[in-house]
Design a protein around this motif. Sequence first.
Motif, PDB file in Angstrom:
ATOM      1  N   PHE A 365       0.845  -1.193   0.000  1.00  0.00           N
ATOM      2  CA  PHE A 365       0.000   0.000   0.000  1.00  0.00           C
ATOM      3  C   PHE A 365       0.885   1.250   0.000  1.00  0.00           C
ATOM      4  O   PHE A 365       0.834   2.057   0.930  1.00  0.00           O
ATOM      5  N   PRO A 366       1.717   1.447  -1.006  1.00  0.00           N
ATOM      6  CA  PRO A 366       2.633   2.596  -0.992  1.00  0.00           C
ATOM      7  C   PRO A 366       1.894   3.928  -1.149  1.00  0.00           C
ATOM      8  O   PRO A 366       0.816   3.997  -1.743  1.00  0.00           O
ATOM      9  N   ASP A 367       2.522   4.979  -0.624  1.00  0.00           N
ATOM     10  CA  ASP A 367       1.993   6.337  -0.769  1.00  0.00           C
ATOM     11  C   ASP A 367       2.417   6.852  -2.148  1.00  0.00           C
ATOM     12  O   ASP A 367       3.600   6.872  -2.485  1.00  0.00           O
ATOM     13  N   VAL A 368       1.454   7.250  -2.972  1.00  0.00           N
ATOM     14  CA  VAL A 368       1.770   7.681  -4.338  1.00  0.00           C
ATOM     15  C   VAL A 368       1.552   9.180  -4.508  1.00  0.00           C
ATOM     16  O   VAL A 368       1.476   9.670  -5.637  1.00  0.00           O
ATOM     17  N   SER A 369       1.449   9.912  -3.401  1.00  0.00           N
ATOM     18  CA  SER A 369       1.158  11.347  -3.478  1.00  0.00           C
ATOM     19  C   SER A 369       2.211  12.088  -4.287  1.00  0.00           C
ATOM     20  O   SER A 369       1.902  12.993  -5.066  1.00  0.00           O
ATOM     21  N   HIS A 370       3.479  11.756  -4.088  1.00  0.00           N
ATOM     22  CA  HIS A 370       4.571  12.433  -4.809  1.00  0.00           C
ATOM     23  C   HIS A 370       5.471  11.373  -5.426  1.00  0.00           C
ATOM     24  O   HIS A 370       6.673  11.315  -5.133  1.00  0.00           O
ATOM     25  N   ALA A 371       4.874  10.544  -6.262  1.00  0.00           N
ATOM     26  CA  ALA A 371       5.600   9.391  -6.787  1.00  0.00           C
ATOM     27  C   ALA A 371       5.780   9.491  -8.285  1.00  0.00           C
ATOM     28  O   ALA A 371       4.946  10.056  -9.004  1.00  0.00           O
ATOM     29  N   ASP A 372       6.892   8.937  -8.763  1.00  0.00           N
ATOM     30  CA  ASP A 372       7.133   8.856 -10.201  1.00  0.00           C
ATOM     31  C   ASP A 372       6.452   7.608 -10.767  1.00  0.00           C
ATOM     32  O   ASP A 372       6.221   6.620 -10.051  1.00  0.00           O
ATOM     33  N   ILE A 373       6.153   7.675 -12.061  1.00  0.00           N
ATOM     34  CA  ILE A 373       5.603   6.520 -12.773  1.00  0.00           C
ATOM     35  C   ILE A 373       6.645   6.079 -13.798  1.00  0.00           C
ATOM     36  O   ILE A 373       7.152   6.898 -14.572  1.00  0.00           O
ATOM     37  N   GLU A 374       6.971   4.787 -13.786  1.00  0.00           N
ATOM     38  CA  GLU A 374       8.008   4.277 -14.679  1.00  0.00           C
ATOM     39  C   GLU A 374       7.471   3.123 -15.518  1.00  0.00           C
ATOM     40  O   GLU A 374       6.903   2.175 -14.983  1.00  0.00           O
ATOM     41  N   PHE A 375       7.678   3.233 -16.815  1.00  0.00           N
ATOM     42  CA  PHE A 375       7.437   2.127 -17.736  1.00  0.00           C
ATOM     43  C   PHE A 375       8.803   1.593 -18.144  1.00  0.00           C
ATOM     44  O   PHE A 375       9.586   2.302 -18.784  1.00  0.00           O
ATOM     45  N   ASP A 376       9.093   0.356 -17.754  1.00  0.00           N
ATOM     46  CA  ASP A 376      10.427  -0.201 -17.930  1.00  0.00           C
ATOM     47  C   ASP A 376      10.388  -1.360 -18.928  1.00  0.00           C
ATOM     48  O   ASP A 376       9.978  -2.481 -18.594  1.00  0.00           O
ATOM     49  N   HIS A 377      10.786  -1.093 -20.176  1.00  0.00           N
ATOM     50  CA  HIS A 377      10.848  -2.110 -21.235  1.00  0.00           C
ATOM     51  C   HIS A 377       9.552  -2.927 -21.301  1.00  0.00           C
ATOM     52  O   HIS A 377       9.555  -4.160 -21.297  1.00  0.00           O
ATOM     53  N   VAL A 378       8.449  -2.206 -21.366  1.00  0.00           N
ATOM     54  CA  VAL A 378       7.126  -2.838 -21.337  1.00  0.00           C
ATOM     55  C   VAL A 378       6.788  -3.450 -22.686  1.00  0.00           C
ATOM     56  O   VAL A 378       6.955  -2.819 -23.735  1.00  0.00           O
ATOM     57  N   ARG A 379       6.299  -4.692 -22.629  1.00  0.00           N
ATOM     58  CA  ARG A 379       5.737  -5.354 -23.798  1.00  0.00           C
ATOM     59  C   ARG A 379       4.309  -5.764 -23.464  1.00  0.00           C
ATOM     60  O   ARG A 379       3.987  -6.120 -22.339  1.00  0.00           O
ATOM     61  N   PHE A 380       3.473  -5.716 -24.493  1.00  0.00           N
ATOM     62  CA  PHE A 380       2.087  -6.161 -24.290  1.00  0.00           C
ATOM     63  C   PHE A 380       1.463  -6.538 -25.619  1.00  0.00           C
ATOM     64  O   PHE A 380       1.654  -5.876 -26.635  1.00  0.00           O
ATOM     65  N   GLY A 381       0.665  -7.620 -25.596  1.00  0.00           N
ATOM     66  CA  GLY A 381      -0.099  -8.037 -26.767  1.00  0.00           C
ATOM     67  C   GLY A 381      -1.398  -8.674 -26.323  1.00  0.00           C
ATOM     68  O   GLY A 381      -1.437  -9.383 -25.306  1.00  0.00           O
TER      69      GLY A 381
END
Length: 618
Positions: A365-381
């Motif tokens: 349950f992390p606090d995301v009030s001042h958090a970065d969003i990271e997409f790291d080598h994402v693949r999806f199909g």
Amino acid sequence: MHRGAPPPRGPRGPRGPRGFLTEEEKAEMPKVTWPLLKRILSYLLPYWTRLALVMVTILLSAVLGLLPSIITGRIVDEALVGESMKQLIELLLAAVATLLASQLVSVLSSYLNSWISQHIIFDMKNQMYRHLQQMSHAFFTSQRQGDIITRMNADIGGVSNVISGTLANILSNIATVITTLVALFSMNWKMAIIGVLIIPLLIIPTRTAGRTRWKLLSQGQEKHDELNQLINETLSVSGSLLTKLFTREESEYKKFVAVNGEVTKLALRETLSGRWFFMIMGIFTQIGPLLIYFAGGYLIIAAGEVGLTVGTITAMVALVNRLYWPVESLLNIQVDFTRSLALFTRIFDYFDRPLDITSPENPQFPDVSHADIEFDHVRFGYGEDRDILQDVSFTVNSGEMVAIVGPSGSGKSTIINLLPRLWDVTGGSVRIAGVDVRQFDLTHLRQQIGMVSQDTYLFNGSVRENLLYANPDATEEAMIAACKAASIHDFIMAQPEGYDTQVGNRGLKLSGGEKQRVSIARVILKDPKILILDEATSALDSISESAIQDALEHLMVGRTSIVIAHRLSTIMAADKILTLADGVIAQSGSHQELLQQGGIYKQLFDTQFGRMLRTLEE
């Protein structure tokens, strides 16, 4: 016009009449296994005390059902032959009391059956709804909504017929047959054997005639389906227009006449067959008792059977008639049993669908009030054929507004759907505050994210109910402030019922722009830490868009935001713009930087603004 052949159906819809399986039912006949039966019985187990009471009432009803026939025999022997008025009155009163008791027991049994079946339906619908709520978004994009509603209503509702109908009838028929046979053989074993041997003579011809009628009904239903399809296609608005434009009226009329003629012929054959069917039934149901009377008369007159009386023969005729329908029903057990198992199999098929996206065993349950969003080598199909996203990496810093642009089908909406785990990545990871979203508590994750999609959805209720769906505890002041920020408050107050105005099914009473502004107000009321806008202003005119852009910019302050937009004018002020093409990030930078780089972003910009700029230059 191409017309696919309609699926074969029986005269009672997709199922055939009682006693016969359709070809489709035969092909899809479920395999009977102990685990399947055990699973079905598990729904009955919580109500075993009432089920036991049902069995008692069924047995009692079967016993009481014998008494009118037995009393009739006594009336003949003791009252009529013995010429005793007192006996006649007493036996008639006993018969009335028996009938009354039998009806009361029947009412009790029916109530208990209904109570059990309705509570099982209640349990199964709750279980189904909860299970479907937890299914991933992929399930709802691939499954037809009609199928889901059918499983929830028709299939689970059909369980009532299985419990209160099929199961109760089987138990009742077994009890009736056993008690009747005991009564028959206790009266006269010779006559009982004759009566039992006559039963096949009553059943076999009617079943043969019934099968013939069933085939005619099936053929007639198929032709009716073909006729209805022809009517729907050629007399609909679009079909009628197509027929006129290609001057096909005469050919379509000839087709209609041909199919209509076949329907008429089959209807006449079925009607005649039905008359023969009921005639055969009538003859054999009358011949059976006559044969018993003949046998009884022979035993009394020619053989001098001791103890056999006219009253006994009369009672045994009535009891043999009482065996007819229960025995025929028991011969149909396979059909009823197969259909019941098929019903449960369809229901269990949904229950057994895996829950692909759930909270992990030890969620975070992390606090995301001042958090970065990271997409790291994402693949999806969405399938195994190809990846929509091939190697996507970028970071949205806390408080930043990042825009994603690109051609249609490039995967923009897919990226934002990975953030609240509407889908899960097939490679790489998506992290918020350094934690993979798959490690989040799912409810906690989605509570931090507010999304306004281009496909705005409103429930069939009031404006107030739709707004409070985001935050049921919101105050009136907060709700009004959210609507003012979304430039929809004045419109709402101009309605006669204000915030209690009904929006209609899917919000159809509102325009596209009004629905979108209500949707934006709903997200503002949620007050999320992370904001996602997927074409949030696509249904707005330029004036409304400008007003809402001001509101959204105010809303984005202090929040991490990801915006998808086809109109580049709405995202020029973004901290960073990502250009997506062929499943990868092709370009990244500010508006000015991307224009200087050239490439896809400049092509999009020139497409939207080139003509206007050339006009201004001229």
